[in-house]
Design an enzyme around this catalytic site. Structure first.
Site, PDB file in Angstrom:
ATOM      1  N   HIS A   1      48.203  90.560 -41.479  1.00 33.10           N
ATOM      2  CA  HIS A   1      48.966  90.323 -40.248  1.00 33.10           C
ATOM      3  C   HIS A   1      48.507  89.079 -39.496  1.00 33.10           C
ATOM      4  O   HIS A   1      49.336  88.320 -38.986  1.00 33.10           O
ATOM      5  CB  HIS A   1      48.844  91.547 -39.335  1.00 33.10           C
ATOM      6  CG  HIS A   1      49.636  91.437 -38.073  1.00 33.10           C
ATOM      7  ND1 HIS A   1      51.011  91.548 -38.034  1.00 33.10           N
ATOM      8  CD2 HIS A   1      49.245  91.195 -36.794  1.00 33.10           C
ATOM      9  CE1 HIS A   1      51.432  91.399 -36.795  1.00 33.10           C
ATOM     10  NE2 HIS A   1      50.373  91.173 -36.014  1.00 33.10           N
TER      11      HIS A   1
ATOM     12  N   ASP B   1      53.480  87.550 -34.248  1.00 30.27           N
ATOM     13  CA  ASP B   1      53.281  88.790 -33.493  1.00 30.27           C
ATOM     14  C   ASP B   1      54.087  88.714 -32.178  1.00 30.27           C
ATOM     15  O   ASP B   1      55.229  88.238 -32.175  1.00 30.27           O
ATOM     16  CB  ASP B   1      51.784  89.022 -33.271  1.00 30.27           C
ATOM     17  CG  ASP B   1      51.448  90.415 -32.760  1.00 30.27           C
ATOM     18  OD1 ASP B   1      51.404  91.348 -33.577  1.00 30.27           O
ATOM     19  OD2 ASP B   1      51.230  90.555 -31.542  1.00 30.27           O
TER      20      ASP B   1
ATOM     21  N   ASP C   1      51.309  92.111 -44.846  1.00 34.72           N
ATOM     22  CA  ASP C   1      51.416  92.590 -43.475  1.00 34.72           C
ATOM     23  C   ASP C   1      52.192  93.899 -43.485  1.00 34.72           C
ATOM     24  O   ASP C   1      53.303  93.963 -44.022  1.00 34.72           O
ATOM     25  CB  ASP C   1      52.121  91.552 -42.598  1.00 34.72           C
ATOM     26  CG  ASP C   1      52.214  91.979 -41.142  1.00 34.72           C
ATOM     27  OD1 ASP C   1      51.529  92.942 -40.756  1.00 34.72           O
ATOM     28  OD2 ASP C   1      52.964  91.344 -40.390  1.00 34.72           O
TER      29      ASP C   1
END
Length: 307
Positions: free
Chosen positions: A271, A114, A243
């Site tokens: 994710h 991320d 994701d």
């Protein structure tokens, strides 16, 4: 620099996060980090809206082999930001740089996922001599402006997103659990993610990140230009198949950037891979030989059987 093992908030029981808390004063911020185990440093960087708690199972599984260091960006987890801090990735990267220098970390293996990707690679491209290998989850480190990216950024930063994130804690209550695909997060785990953000004001750091997907394009372009300095390092990609934000296109780009790579697909993971697939990631890291020859091979780590 000070250290503390007591005085934790009630939403963070020791049995859930059994690590000593360390704190460093950096540019007016009080930066919390975990520093567990012995061996070469493994720097673990979180994104939005998580914190070092995200890596708890991986730290347990790797601290016999690595010195696991997992900081919280200012405004997240147990870290505190100074007055006037804007919670931008560039500011987070500057704090991370100073923490790396303060701890004098060398021969670092860095794991990113991320927003940890842009923040971590900003530091790595500025101090390539300190980094020797990378574990790359679903992330990016270059400007993105495709229609889907623009829609998400503008929606979440705009009035609707502002209300949902600040007033309804939408990122924690909805986005986070919905993007852990293999299991339901237990109440005590949700409490630990919810704990740092009890008020609308405390959720400002979460709300800034969607805006910065577009507004930080100059910062991301600077990182992109520096990635060539690191392309000779070995990389382990741990990539989820479910994701919605980062897919095959981003994975292929990382594989091209790091010819000396191994890719492990995390089948069915969403994710937040550290919640969905901690055992597989630990196994992949433990079985990875960073000095291996480039193969480009895509492999799978078998999922553990249910206990």
């Amino acid at each position: 620099m000070t250290e503390s093992a007591t005085g934790r908030p009630p939403w963070l029981p020791d049995q859930l996060f059994p690590f000593k808390s360390h704190f460093a004063e950096i540019d007016g911020a009080t930066v919390h980090y975990v520093d567990e185990g012995n061996g070469p440093p493994l720097l673990m960087l979180h994104g939005n809206p998580t914190w070092s708690f995200l890596y708890r199972e991986m730290i347990k599984g790797l601290r016999d082999r690595y010195r696991c260091i997992a900081p919280d960006h200012p405004g997240f987890g147990l870290s505190r930001a100074p007055a006037g801090y804007g919670y931008t990735p560039a500011e987070h990267a500057a704090v991370l740089e100073h923490l790396i220098e303060l701890l004098d970390l060398k021969s670092v293996t860095m794991m990113v996922q991320d927003w940890g990707g842009p923040i971590g690679f900003a530091a790595a491209t500025r101090h390539p001599e300190r980094f020797q290998a990378f574990v790359i989850g679903n992330t990016w480190a270059w400007p993105k402006s495709d229609p889907g990216t623009q829609l998400v950024s503008r929606l979440l930063w705009g009035p609707i997103g502002r209300y949902l994130i600040l007033e309804r804690n939408f990122f924690i209550e909805k986005i986070l659990p919905a993007n852990v695909r293999r299991r339901k997060l237990p109440p005590e785990v949700m409490a630990a993610y919810r704990g740092p953000f009890p008020t609308p004001h405390s959720r400002r750091p979460i709300h800034v990140f969607p805006r910065e997907i577009l507004d930080s394009r100059p910062f991301l372009a600077e990182i992109e230009r520096g990635l060539a300095k690191l392309s000779d390092r070995p990389a382990l990609l741990v990539w989820p198949t479910r994701d919605l934000a980062f897919r095959k296109r981003e994975r292929k780009r990382w594989e091209q950037l790091f010819p000396n790579h191994r890719t492990v697909m995390l089948e069915g993971a969403g994710h937040y891979i550290q919640e969905d697939a901690p055992e597989e990631i630990v196994n992949a890291i433990r079985s990875w030989t960073p000095a291996m020859r480039p193969t480009g091979r895509v492999s799978d780590i078998p999922r553990p059987l249910a206990g």
